[in-house]
Design a protein around this motif. Sequence first.
Motif, PDB file in Angstrom:
ATOM      1  N   ALA A   1      -6.870  10.890   2.695  1.00 51.04           N
ATOM      2  CA  ALA A   1      -5.648  10.437   2.035  1.00 51.04           C
ATOM      3  C   ALA A   1      -5.993   9.700   0.749  1.00 51.04           C
ATOM      4  O   ALA A   1      -7.070   9.112   0.618  1.00 51.04           O
ATOM      5  CB  ALA A   1      -4.857   9.527   2.963  1.00 51.04           C
TER       6      ALA A   1
ATOM      7  N   ILE B   1      -5.055   6.573  -1.550  1.00 54.35           N
ATOM      8  CA  ILE B   1      -4.472   5.241  -1.360  1.00 54.35           C
ATOM      9  C   ILE B   1      -4.298   4.559  -2.712  1.00 54.35           C
ATOM     10  O   ILE B   1      -5.208   4.577  -3.542  1.00 54.35           O
ATOM     11  CB  ILE B   1      -5.392   4.343  -0.502  1.00 54.35           C
ATOM     12  CG1 ILE B   1      -5.588   4.921   0.885  1.00 54.35           C
ATOM     13  CG2 ILE B   1      -4.842   2.923  -0.422  1.00 54.35           C
ATOM     14  CD1 ILE B   1      -6.574   4.129   1.715  1.00 54.35           C
TER      15      ILE B   1
ATOM     16  N   ILE C   1       0.334   5.520   0.380  1.00 53.06           N
ATOM     17  CA  ILE C   1      -0.650   6.514   0.806  1.00 53.06           C
ATOM     18  C   ILE C   1      -0.039   7.897   0.705  1.00 53.06           C
ATOM     19  O   ILE C   1       1.138   8.096   1.044  1.00 53.06           O
ATOM     20  CB  ILE C   1      -1.101   6.234   2.258  1.00 53.06           C
ATOM     21  CG1 ILE C   1      -1.796   4.875   2.335  1.00 53.06           C
ATOM     22  CG2 ILE C   1      -2.016   7.352   2.776  1.00 53.06           C
ATOM     23  CD1 ILE C   1      -2.150   4.428   3.737  1.00 53.06           C
TER      24      ILE C   1
ATOM     25  N   THR D   1       0.845  -1.189   0.000  1.00 52.11           N
ATOM     26  CA  THR D   1       0.000   0.000   0.000  1.00 52.11           C
ATOM     27  C   THR D   1       0.879   1.237   0.000  1.00 52.11           C
ATOM     28  O   THR D   1       1.875   1.299   0.722  1.00 52.11           O
ATOM     29  CB  THR D   1      -0.901   0.024   1.251  1.00 52.11           C
ATOM     30  OG1 THR D   1      -1.696  -1.164   1.276  1.00 52.11           O
ATOM     31  CG2 THR D   1      -1.806   1.242   1.266  1.00 52.11           C
TER      32      THR D   1
END
Length: 141
Positions: A114, A116, A66, A64
């Motif tokens: 945010a 992602i 971000i 991930t």
Amino acid sequence: MATETSPATCRLVRAGQNFIGKQGLTYTPAISAESVGARALHMQLVTIPPGGRAKAHKHASHETAIYALCGTSCMWYGENLEQHMQINPGDFLYIPADMPHQPYNPSSSESCVALIARTDPNEQESVVLLPALDEKHGPAL
């Protein structure tokens, strides 16, 4: 929605309908297998309301990335959520595959938002909830 037999092409995508994910946060989907036939990534927004906290979780086999847009968030992470960090607007965050984490918003008045991106084209498929870690840092906010 693109299908396996559709030719690959560039696509403009408008934000999808907000939904509450397994983690308990609000997501605004955009790029995914479902929206454009993506095969190796997805991109969406996440919003953590004032005082909000995700359920402890990890993303099985998926990384991930971000980018914090607004508001300050914090995150517990590590095998037993023993490590902690603060993420400010303009910060980039990397979470490796299979890393337990629990983001939260310490503000009592400001949401944090945010962007992602994840290597799982199906946002909720790789989410593994970790209920044994949920109360590690106190009851849900």
